[in-house]
Design an enzyme around this catalytic site. Structure first.
Site, PDB file in Angstrom:
ATOM      1  N   GLY A  10      12.267  10.378  -6.181  1.00 14.03           N
ATOM      2  CA  GLY A  10      12.383  11.721  -6.744  1.00 14.03           C
ATOM      3  C   GLY A  10      12.049  11.699  -8.214  1.00 14.03           C
ATOM      4  CB  THR A  11       8.896  11.194  -9.914  1.00 17.41           C
ATOM      5  OG1 THR A  11       8.957   9.974  -9.156  1.00 17.41           O
ATOM      6  CG2 THR A  11       8.445  10.868 -11.322  1.00 17.41           C
ATOM      7  CG  ASN A 105      24.884  17.287 -10.472  1.00 20.95           C
ATOM      8  OD1 ASN A 105      25.648  16.692 -11.231  1.00 20.95           O
ATOM      9  ND2 ASN A 105      23.905  18.062 -10.903  1.00 20.95           N
ATOM     10  CE  LYS A 192      27.323  15.929 -14.753  1.00 25.72           C
ATOM     11  NZ  LYS A 192      25.999  15.880 -14.144  1.00 25.72           N
ATOM     12  CG  ASN A 196      27.991  20.161 -12.108  1.00 24.79           C
ATOM     13  OD1 ASN A 196      27.281  20.816 -12.869  1.00 24.79           O
ATOM     14  ND2 ASN A 196      27.802  18.879 -11.888  1.00 24.79           N
ATOM     15  CG  ASN A 200      25.650  24.240 -10.981  1.00 31.30           C
ATOM     16  OD1 ASN A 200      24.449  24.421 -11.122  1.00 31.30           O
ATOM     17  ND2 ASN A 200      26.286  23.225 -11.524  1.00 31.30           N
ATOM     18  CB  SER A 262      20.506  22.507 -11.891  1.00 29.70           C
ATOM     19  OG  SER A 262      21.731  22.278 -11.228  1.00 29.70           O
ATOM     20  CD  GLU A 274      21.282  19.287  -5.990  1.00 33.06           C
ATOM     21  OE1 GLU A 274      21.145  18.137  -5.538  1.00 33.06           O
ATOM     22  OE2 GLU A 274      21.430  19.524  -7.207  1.00 33.06           O
TER      23      GLU A 274
END
Lengths: 313, 313
Positions: A10-11, A105, A192, A196, A200, A262, A274
């Site tokens: 996953g770039t 995440n 975290k 999140n 999110n 995100s 996600e």
């Protein structure tokens, strides 16, 4: 100089940035790409960053994981919505004494990866970074970059600081990436989530940036109530998050530049959200311990609905 | 023939339709109008309805409540977001032995009106009707029309069926409007909220019609969970709503034509939402009895946020 080889699955904003920093240091890095493959083969991988912009060329790029060599450290930096691919990708890609470092995440990914490669080969990492993919093979790093890393043990039992994790941390440090080692990966992950889950989730449901959520009294109360539920969920796993941590997150977010999360960026681009990793898994894990998290459950169901409607043709 | 005179405060989908039906019967009806005043003076009030379309002309129309005569029955059919006007409008408008009939959604309006005109002069009514104002002085009645009416007593103590309420019901019946008399107005209001809270609230937050909420599994679960919370809130006031009622509401909604709730229509037109009457008051009343309704609280705060953002200039 490190002789460890790295594979980056996953770039994108995370994998592309960290992988490029490692290769810049002279480390042997192999990148798995999908839609950006041709571009990166031809033009390399460009990183824009306040810490120095650069373009990697050539890049050891692959459009198929089966063409990649087995590596010492396999970094999982896919969106969690792609994790169903891992059972096929991972086994041939991790060297006998290699490890998988999960830079994703949410909660509950390590147990899944442990089922594929054995818990002894799993390390978890949390990225504190503002970074976006802004074009094919083009990543814009805006701020931060620290990674918190911890060994994974079955059922997230605290793992201690091992030699191998110190070595990986050293590679990142040498590449200019600060790493904090954690003896309790589960606690780090719950902490975290205190940020999140509310930001999110609510940014998508309420179509809002962080500053809008902080400025209106009702959304601010909701953010704080959801944070408290995360803390309750963590307590169910003996992970104690102090009240001050909530206040710190609220204060920190108030001072941030207005920010699109995100999940909101994914939503606006009609990409899958996600939801399971960030919201569904923590909610279900808390439920398993008899801890009721009604705000988070409602947020989860609202997001599932919106994600579904968002991607109807 | 009834000799009772009626004042209609708010000549919209509800007040316009019922007032027109009463006047059509030959009853003395006085209409308070705002933006439609000129149009209705010139062209009358048009009702489109499957039970027979007609135009009232002339109409006893007023652009100022102070010009209206005192009436026997003052029908409050404003949006609840306009209720801050009632302390000025009501006192001169209700005859000595007259009553106020509140045809509004939600909970907690009767106590406010009782403070203005005394509890002995307050009657509550719930309208089961599909009706919209589609243009100036133009109301489109689609379906249904029944009113449930009940006497209000202090703190919503059950009031019994009085002679005066029977007489008012008779006027409506003669005008073709079925009326059901309720001995327990509070129970009737909570029962209506079983539908109104989840569908009005979620239709705005999730940008959805009733059929979309029913068809997606997560929103359907959420609808049902919110309905259960309303039932819990009602229990705090000794209002017992049986489980079958929830199933009846769900089945009924499944069979309905896809429907945009009134709150969603208000939201889409950037009008203020009836959040306090429909969601805030029930939530606070439950809280006063020590009953926790987290889904409804979250829905309330989300709606407050969205309403605020929606009407920023």
């Amino acid at each position: 100089m490190s002789t460890r080889s790295y594979a980056i699955l996953g770039t994108g904003a995370i994998g592309g940035f960290y992988g490029a920093k490692l290769q810049q240091l002279g480390i042997d890095v192999h990148f798995l790409l999908h839609s950006d493959y041709q571009q990166v083969c031809r033009q390399g991988l460009s990183i824009e960053s306040p810490t120095g912009s650069f373009t990697l060329f050539p890049v050891q790029a692959y459009d198929n994981s089966h063409k990649m060599p087995a590596c010492d450290v396999v970094i999982v930096a896919l969106k969690t919505t792609q994790n169903h691919l891992l059972p096929q990708i991972l086994p041939p890609l991790v060297k006998e004494d290699g490890v998988v470092l999960i830079l994703q995440n949410g909660l509950g990914i390590e147990p899944l990866v442990a089922e594929i490669v054995n818990a002894k080969r799993v390390i978890g990492g949390l990225c504190f970074i503002c970074s976006n993919k802004v074009g094919k093979g083009h990543i814009r790093h805006l701020d931060y970059g620290m990674i918190t890393m911890g060994e994974y043990n079955e059922n997230y039992q605290p793992g201690g600081i091992t030699t191998r994790i110190k070595q990986i941390a050293e590679d990142f440090n040498n590449a200019g990436i600060p790493v904090e080692l954690s003896e309790n990966l589960l606690l780090a992950r719950w902490k975290k989530l205190v940020w999140n889950i509310p930001y999110n989730g609510l940014s998508v449901v309420l179509n809002a940036k962080t500053d809008e959520l902080m400025n209106a009294p009702d959304s601010r109360i909701l953010v704080e109530e959801i944070m408290r539920e995360v803390v309750k969920g963590a307590q169910g796993y003996d992970c104690m998050i102090p009240e001050e941590f909530i206040q710190k997150m609220l204060n920190h977010t108030e001072k941030m530049t207005p920010y699109l999360t995100s999940m909101k960026l994914d939503y606006d681009s009609k990409r899958p959200l996600e939801i399971e990793a960030i919201i569904g898994n923590p909610w279900r894990m808390a439920t398993e311990k008899g801890v009721d998290l009604p705000y988070i459950e409602m947020l989860y169901r609202q997001l599932k609905f919106l994600d579904y409607q968002n991607r109807l043709v």
